[in-house]
Design a protein around this motif. Structure first.
Motif, PDB file in Angstrom:
ATOM      1  N   PRO A 200      86.696  71.208  27.724  1.00  0.00           N
ATOM      2  CA  PRO A 200      85.665  71.638  28.643  1.00  0.00           C
ATOM      3  C   PRO A 200      86.218  72.490  29.774  1.00  0.00           C
ATOM      4  O   PRO A 200      87.403  72.698  29.891  1.00  0.00           O
ATOM      5  N   THR A 201      85.302  72.955  30.624  1.00  0.00           N
ATOM      6  CA  THR A 201      85.700  73.764  31.767  1.00  0.00           C
ATOM      7  C   THR A 201      85.223  73.120  33.056  1.00  0.00           C
ATOM      8  O   THR A 201      84.584  72.096  33.061  1.00  0.00           O
ATOM      9  N   ALA A 202      85.526  73.747  34.174  1.00  0.00           N
ATOM     10  CA  ALA A 202      85.413  73.093  35.468  1.00  0.00           C
ATOM     11  C   ALA A 202      83.995  72.829  35.909  1.00  0.00           C
ATOM     12  O   ALA A 202      83.061  73.497  35.534  1.00  0.00           O
ATOM     13  N   LEU A 203      83.843  71.861  36.779  1.00  0.00           N
ATOM     14  CA  LEU A 203      82.603  71.591  37.481  1.00  0.00           C
ATOM     15  C   LEU A 203      82.517  72.502  38.696  1.00  0.00           C
ATOM     16  O   LEU A 203      83.357  73.355  38.920  1.00  0.00           O
ATOM     17  N   ALA A 204      81.500  72.273  39.497  1.00  0.00           N
ATOM     18  CA  ALA A 204      81.387  73.056  40.712  1.00  0.00           C
ATOM     19  C   ALA A 204      82.552  72.769  41.632  1.00  0.00           C
ATOM     20  O   ALA A 204      83.225  71.767  41.531  1.00  0.00           O
TER      21      ALA A 204
ATOM     22  N   PRO B  84      86.517  79.735  41.896  1.00  0.00           N
ATOM     23  CA  PRO B  84      85.293  78.922  41.972  1.00  0.00           C
ATOM     24  C   PRO B  84      85.250  77.898  40.846  1.00  0.00           C
ATOM     25  O   PRO B  84      85.592  78.188  39.707  1.00  0.00           O
ATOM     26  N   GLY B  85      84.807  76.692  41.181  1.00  0.00           N
ATOM     27  CA  GLY B  85      84.674  75.659  40.172  1.00  0.00           C
ATOM     28  C   GLY B  85      85.952  74.942  39.810  1.00  0.00           C
ATOM     29  O   GLY B  85      85.963  74.131  38.885  1.00  0.00           O
ATOM     30  N   THR B  86      87.060  75.229  40.508  1.00  0.00           N
ATOM     31  CA  THR B  86      88.320  74.542  40.216  1.00  0.00           C
ATOM     32  C   THR B  86      88.742  73.695  41.411  1.00  0.00           C
ATOM     33  O   THR B  86      88.203  73.828  42.514  1.00  0.00           O
ATOM     34  N   LEU B  87      89.711  72.841  41.193  1.00  0.00           N
ATOM     35  CA  LEU B  87      90.220  71.952  42.228  1.00  0.00           C
ATOM     36  C   LEU B  87      91.541  72.483  42.764  1.00  0.00           C
ATOM     37  O   LEU B  87      92.426  72.849  41.982  1.00  0.00           O
ATOM     38  N   ALA B  88      91.659  72.531  44.070  1.00  0.00           N
ATOM     39  CA  ALA B  88      92.891  73.027  44.683  1.00  0.00           C
ATOM     40  C   ALA B  88      94.024  72.033  44.459  1.00  0.00           C
ATOM     41  O   ALA B  88      93.870  70.830  44.669  1.00  0.00           O
TER      42      ALA B  88
ATOM     43  N   LEU C 148      76.932  77.990  32.612  1.00  0.00           N
ATOM     44  CA  LEU C 148      77.210  78.018  31.181  1.00  0.00           C
ATOM     45  C   LEU C 148      78.514  77.300  30.866  1.00  0.00           C
ATOM     46  O   LEU C 148      78.611  76.541  29.899  1.00  0.00           O
ATOM     47  N   GLN C 149      79.514  77.510  31.699  1.00  0.00           N
ATOM     48  CA  GLN C 149      80.784  76.823  31.483  1.00  0.00           C
ATOM     49  C   GLN C 149      80.616  75.313  31.613  1.00  0.00           C
ATOM     50  O   GLN C 149      81.163  74.540  30.818  1.00  0.00           O
ATOM     51  N   THR C 150      79.853  74.878  32.616  1.00  0.00           N
ATOM     52  CA  THR C 150      79.614  73.447  32.798  1.00  0.00           C
ATOM     53  C   THR C 150      78.859  72.868  31.603  1.00  0.00           C
ATOM     54  O   THR C 150      79.200  71.800  31.091  1.00  0.00           O
TER      55      THR C 150
ATOM     56  N   LYS D 251      81.151  72.573  28.624  1.00  0.00           N
ATOM     57  CA  LYS D 251      82.077  71.439  28.766  1.00  0.00           C
ATOM     58  C   LYS D 251      81.397  70.145  28.336  1.00  0.00           C
ATOM     59  O   LYS D 251      81.971  69.335  27.596  1.00  0.00           O
ATOM     60  N   ARG D 252      80.166  69.982  28.757  1.00  0.00           N
ATOM     61  CA  ARG D 252      79.450  68.762  28.418  1.00  0.00           C
ATOM     62  C   ARG D 252      79.113  68.727  26.921  1.00  0.00           C
ATOM     63  O   ARG D 252      79.107  67.652  26.309  1.00  0.00           O
ATOM     64  N   ILE D 253      78.852  69.882  26.353  1.00  0.00           N
ATOM     65  CA  ILE D 253      78.572  69.940  24.917  1.00  0.00           C
ATOM     66  C   ILE D 253      79.800  69.508  24.124  1.00  0.00           C
ATOM     67  O   ILE D 253      79.700  68.793  23.127  1.00  0.00           O
ATOM     68  N   HIS D 254      80.988  69.935  24.567  1.00  0.00           N
ATOM     69  CA  HIS D 254      82.211  69.523  23.880  1.00  0.00           C
ATOM     70  C   HIS D 254      82.380  67.999  23.949  1.00  0.00           C
ATOM     71  O   HIS D 254      82.758  67.359  22.957  1.00  0.00           O
TER      72      HIS D 254
END
Length: 756
Positions: free
Chosen positions: A16-20, A346-350, A503-505, A508-511
């Motif tokens: 999956p990919t990142a959340l907000a 955006p959408g990643t964690l520092a 779409l990325q979120t 990720k949930r679909i995976h």
């Protein structure tokens, strides 16, 4: 995407990919399969020759629109982005959905389909259609309802406590679904502190799952920048897209494929779909003005349709995957290159890179409670990331890729800590928050447990190279990939309306959802392969055998998985070890303190429990070899005069039934680090029959994490130095309500040197 990945969407093939950005507690939508969904995936994943031959889900018939929609601006094509997230090249344009039936069901007559469209239009005429975002939220609610229903029928193997017991040194062991974590294990620990409990999730992720985690992070020095470059790409011809030849052909293939899989008679609808595709392709072939490329393209589809016609007339095995016709062209494409610094994406964690460290807890020998102030750490040889998860939450991760096995501590690679804000009650949130790191975040169910059980047995019994095993594992992965495609197909309209981040979120949930839905089919495929590799006629026969125990031992301090080649042959194992025992010498350690915690713990486990160093014979070397994640035992002739400070298992089958051990017939510091001089791949064994014959005086058997000394794995004899020591330990155990160890009275297990 996160800065640890190779491209902005590549990881969607597996993760999956990142959340907000800095998200709050994540929304739970990883659902269970609805009734009937994915029922035909197993058939689609195996071709006529037994090799994976995956097909696309059956598409609805194309509907001729009065006028084609306007093309999206260059570089802003949501379908192209969706294809990239799926890890495929752009092929199909979205088709209008003309029926509410599942893809595998076919309307008996065209008029019925038309009535369905008309009725749908009437229903929608009185109210506004939901937006794409609202549609996704409705899907979320539906999935959550399914998940709640499933939890009642397939509850977690290890329920997650809302608040782990404060001060318990070993914490609360749990199992997390999926295969992101080694042995699917995690531990929830609540350290006592002056600010209230410090609740932490401790786990060890697999090296294969690391890319997913890194994709969630913005790591200094690895930020990515988009540039335009000229590159050769494969794409469909414009005439193909205009006439929808690929779509029509794939619709015909998928319709007939469904009948082949189920053994059904060919329907009039399938025949009509084939004829519609033939007519469209023939019209192009008969056009005298088309180019050579266009003629080759049309002939490609006609060849495919000839195969379909043969299957309609004669039946037979399922067809192989149908590829769209593509040509190579030179175009300007967007690529990402690393830049030295930049703001978090955006959408990643520092994440901050720093020298590796470990929690420096303290175990009070008087109370048996462990404490930690949430700050103090001991140094380690390696690199770690401190990750800001928002709202006072953080994580610490020690990556595989940044810790060179040649000169860093091998045992810390893959270790992950998730820290809640000070205070109690974060147990469930600690697991949920794993989603922010793109990791599975649901407690393991019984169905998922069998998958982990099989994987552990494949490794423990050395079945990786057995006939059919590789093919079975590839088929299992193919089933999951196909499930992702099916879900995307079902939700295409709502996905097409999402912006890039949403779409990325959603993907990720679909995976995560696909992984959950397809698991029973994956288990069946791999169980059958394991059965045949180990002498059983079928997976069903294996599952019915007395040694098959696909749930872990959860009664003590540790969670351990068994191996059916031992649990089903205990008498044989006992015979092989006749006159021999497994032993552990404390080397000056305090036996009373050891039994106070109730576990024989590895060097790494002792560190987070708050037990100081210096108890192991070679702790620092073991960290470099990887042996620090295990406890060490030896095979010896059963002694009639054992020395004090020893733990002895006169029935080695008690421990040999575990699936997590490995052994050397000599002193190799428990090496599993290929870069260390003590490592010897040819000398490692997991075969209990070979271990029973060990003759080296410094042989070693390594058990991951540790051994529960007070439960079913308790030793046969605990040899004390003196009668006073025995009396003290006996009083302590009695006061805690412990009257038996391994099914024997405590008095019979505790003994002294003088008893021999």
């Amino acid at each position: 995407m996160g800065t640890g990945s190779k491209s902005s969407h590549q990881s969607y093939a597996v993760s999956p990919t990142a959340l907000a950005e800095a998200p709050a507690a994540p929304l739970d939508i990883t659902g269970a399969p609805a009734a009937g969904e994915g029922a035909d995936l197993a058939g689609a994943a195996v071709g006529a020759a037994g090799e994976p031959a995956f097909e696309v889900p059956e598409l609805p018939e194309p509907v001729v629109e009065p006028a084609p929609p306007a093309e999206p601006p260059a570089g802003d094509d949501p379908l192209a982005e969706l294809d990239a997230l799926l890890g495929t090249e752009p092929e199909l344009e979205p088709e209008p959905v003309v029926s509410a039936a599942p893809p595998e069901e076919e309307a008996p007559e065209a008029s019925a389909e038309a009535e369905g469209v008309a009725a749908d239009g009437e229903l929608q005429s009185g109210s506004e259609e939901p937006s794409a975002e609202e549609a996704v939220l409705l899907q979320v609610e539906d999935i959550e309802e399914v998940q709640e229903e499933e939890e009642e029928t397939d509850p977690p193997l290890t329920p997650v406590p809302a608040a782990p017991p404060v001060g318990e040194p070993t914490g609360t062991p749990i199992l997390v679904g999926g295969d992101d974590f080694i042995n699917s294990e995690a531990t929830l620990v609540a350290y006592d502190s002056s600010d209230g409990p410090r609740e932490v999730l401790l786990t060890h992720i697999s090296e294969e799952a690391e890319e997913k985690l890194l994709d969630a992070l913005s790591i200094p020095g690895t930020h990515m920048e988009e540039i335009q470059v000229e590159e050769e790409v494969k794409e469909r011809l414009d005439l193909d897209k205009e006439k929808k030849l690929a779509e029509l052909t794939k619709t015909a293939v998928s319709s007939v494929q469904h009948k082949l899989k189920t053994g059904s008679e060919m329907s009039e609808a399938s025949i009509a779909k084939h004829q519609a595709a033939v007519d469209a392709v023939a019209a192009v072939l008969n056009d005298p003005w088309i180019s050579d490329d266009e003629k080759a393209m049309a002939q490609h589809y006609m060849d495919q349709l000839d195969v379909v016609k043969d299957k309609i007339d004669n039946g037979g095995a399922v067809m192989p995957w149908m590829d769209a016709y593509e040509v190579t062209a030179t175009k300007m494409v967007t690529k990402q290159i690393p830049v030295p610094d930049g703001d978090p994406e955006p959408g990643t964690l520092a994440a901050t890179v720093r020298k590796a460290s470990r929690i420096k807890a303290n175990l009070d020998p008087a109370t048996g409670q462990t404490s930690w102030d949430g700050v103090t750490r001991s140094s380690a040889n390696g690199t770690e990331y401190e990750i800001d998860m928002g709202d006072g939450w953080k994580a610490v991760y020690r990556p595989y890729k940044d810790n060179d096995p040649a000169n860093t501590e091998f045992s810390l690679r893959g270790q992950l800590e998730v820290h809640a804000p000070a205070g109690a009650g974060h147990g469930k949130d600690l697991v949920e928050r794993l989603e922010q790191l793109h990791l599975m975040n649901k407690p393991m169910t019984a169905a998922e447990g069998e998958w982990t059980y099989l994987a552990n047995n494949i490794r423990a019994q050395g079945l990786e190279g057995a006939a059919g095993m590789k093919s079975a594992l590839e088929t299992a992965q193919g089933l999951q990939d196909l499930q992702v495609q099916e879900i995307v197909h079902q939700r295409m309209e709502s996905l097409m309306g999402l912006d890039s981040d949403a779409l990325q979120t959603a993907m990720k949930r679909i995976h995560l959802e696909a992984s959950h839905k397809v698991l029973p089919m994956k288990v069946e495929v791999v169980r059958d392969a394991v059965a045949k590799a180990s002498g059983f006629a079928s997976g069903a026969e294996l599952a019915a055998s007395p040694g098959y125990e696909p749930t872990p031992s959860t009664g003590g301090k540790w969670l351990t998985w068994s191996r059916f080649d031992v649990t089903g042959k205990n008498a044989e194992i006992q015979g092989a070890f006749k006159g021999r025992s497994l032993t552990h010498c404390l080397n000056g350690g305090d036996l009373a303190s050891l039994l106070g915690t109730g576990v024989l713990a590895s060097t790494e486990k002792r560190a987070v429990m708050g037990i100081g160093g210096g108890l192991g014979m070679s702790e620092q070397s073991d960290k470099m070899t990887g042996g620090a994640n295990s406890v060490f035992l030896r095979v010896k002739k059963t002694s009639s005069q054992p020395g004090g400070g020893r733990l002895i298992w006169d029935d080695p089958s008690v421990l040999m039934q575990r699936s997590d051990y490995y052994a050397y017939n000599g002193d190799h510091y428990g090496a599993i680090n290929p870069a260390h001089g003590s490592y010897n791949a040819g000398a490692i064994t997991r075969d209990p029959m070979k271990i029973a014959k060990f003759s080296g005086s410094s042989n070693e058997i390594m058990f991951r994490n540790g051994i529960d000394l007070l439960g079913a794995e308790a030793p046969s004899r605990i040899v004390c130095h003196t009668a006073a020591e025995r009396s003290s330990i006996l009083a302590s155990l009695t006061s805690r309500g412990i009257t038996q160890l391994g099914g024997k009275p405590v008095e019979d297990v505790l003994c002294t040197e003088a008893d021999y």
